[in-house]
Design a protein around this motif. Structure first.
Motif, PDB file in Angstrom:
ATOM      1  N   GLU A 181       0.839  -1.203   0.000  1.00 32.53           N
ATOM      2  CA  GLU A 181       0.000   0.000   0.000  1.00 32.53           C
ATOM      3  C   GLU A 181       0.871   1.248   0.000  1.00 32.53           C
ATOM      4  N   ILE A 187       0.114   6.447  -9.950  1.00 33.50           N
ATOM      5  CA  ILE A 187      -0.734   6.254  -8.776  1.00 33.50           C
ATOM      6  C   ILE A 187      -0.425   7.344  -7.753  1.00 33.50           C
ATOM      7  N   THR A 199      -3.364   5.116  -2.515  1.00 35.95           N
ATOM      8  CA  THR A 199      -3.752   3.701  -2.411  1.00 35.95           C
ATOM      9  C   THR A 199      -4.567   3.494  -1.140  1.00 35.95           C
ATOM     10  N   GLY A 209      -5.631   1.155  -6.132  1.00 36.79           N
ATOM     11  CA  GLY A 209      -4.829   2.321  -6.450  1.00 36.79           C
ATOM     12  C   GLY A 209      -5.670   3.371  -7.155  1.00 36.79           C
TER      13      GLY A 209
END
Length: 297
Positions: free
Chosen positions: A64, A87, A90, A111
């Motif tokens: 994560e 990204i 998350t 994500g």
């Protein structure tokens, strides 16, 4: 140990309050909401995949953090031209009502990615919105693959002999991917909705696995033949025991024990049934001539 997993990309989403600031923390210039396209990505989960591996909750929690800021590419080709999205956030999503094959509550790492609304990305955005680009594969590194049966490193065949996907005493064997050390990237795969969704191994790892399985199969055949031989010799050395009992006894012995029993049976049979010489010493020419008479016509 580098691994790659497949998951699914979602459709576009509206930027929640504060999310644009998270995106701008990764960009070199301040972006406005109209310049950004954001969408959700299911990166990986804790379900046992088709290769008999899974990310336990602890590893997902490590990933994560590691996946924030990682680029999205195509077919795991690392080049600046292939980087299309990134990204920016998350989160772990848990579905407590759903259970995995390992028996725990299902969860997955989600994500939140963004890309620029440019002419170059227009077709890709349309494909994501239209459900064409759905498959996403992630690349990351973990330290160990822990066997669910013995708790040893599954890749160390001197310690673990279990085969992923097989059942031992009613318990399924799989490997827990533990101690995530890095997240490389996530990738739109070339062919959406691939038939063999799951782990995409490097060729060397796949070849090693297949070789180990072949060697394990040869070992099983060798032990099966050795147990059959023990049952055969035992029936001659100990006729009072039935073949079924001998097979049952042999089935509980390992290789070293089987070889020791085999040597003992062979010694006992040599003593009970000594081998007669094929050519008998007659003690002289006269005896030889007498024996030859039997062959005269």
């Amino acid at each position: 140990m580098r691994i790659q997993k497949q998951a699914r990309a979602g459709q576009g989403l509206e930027l929640a309050e504060g999310e644009l600031a998270q995106i701008n923390a990764l960009s070199r210039k301040e972006l406005k909401a109209g310049e950004v396209y954001a969408f959700g990505v299911r990166l990986c989960d804790n379900e046992i995949d088709r290769d008999g591996e899974r990310f336990p909750l602890e590893t997902l929690q490590e990933l994560e953090r590691l996946f924030v800021g990682k680029s999205g590419v195509f077919d795991h080709q690392w080049s600046a031209l292939g980087q299309t999205a990134r990204i920016y956030r998350t989160e772990l999503v848990q579905e407590t009502e759903k259970r995995t094959g390992a028996g725990d509550a299902y969860c997955y790492l989600k994500g939140y990615a963004y890309m620029l609304r440019t002419e170059k990305n227009r077709d890709l955005i349309a494909e994501i919105e239209g459900g064409i680009k759905k498959e996403v594969s992630v690349g990351c590194a973990v330290e160990r693959a822990v066997c669910s049966i013995c708790g040893e490193d599954h890749n160390d065949r001197t310690k673990c002999r279990h085969v992923k996907g097989r059942t031992y005493n009613g318990k399924l064997c799989w490997a827990d991917l533990r101690e995530a050390t890095d997240a490389y990237e996530w990738s739109f795969v070339a062919v959406p909705a691939q038939k063999n969704a799951g782990v995409i191994k490097q060729m060397k790892r796949e070849t090693d696995r297949e070789q180990l399985e072949r060697e394990a199969e040869l070992g099983r055949r060798y032990l099966a033949g050795l147990r059959e031989e023990i049952a055969r010799l035992g029936a001659l050395a100990e006729p009072e025991l039935s073949g079924g009992v001998l097979k049952q006894i042999a089935g509980k012995l390992d290789e070293e024990e089987l070889l020791a029993v085999k040597r003992a049976y062979e010694k006992r049979l040599d003593e009970r049934f000594p081998t007669a010489p094929q050519i008998k010493d007659t003690g002289g020419e006269r005896e030889a001539q007498r024996d030859d008479v039997a062959f005269l016509i």
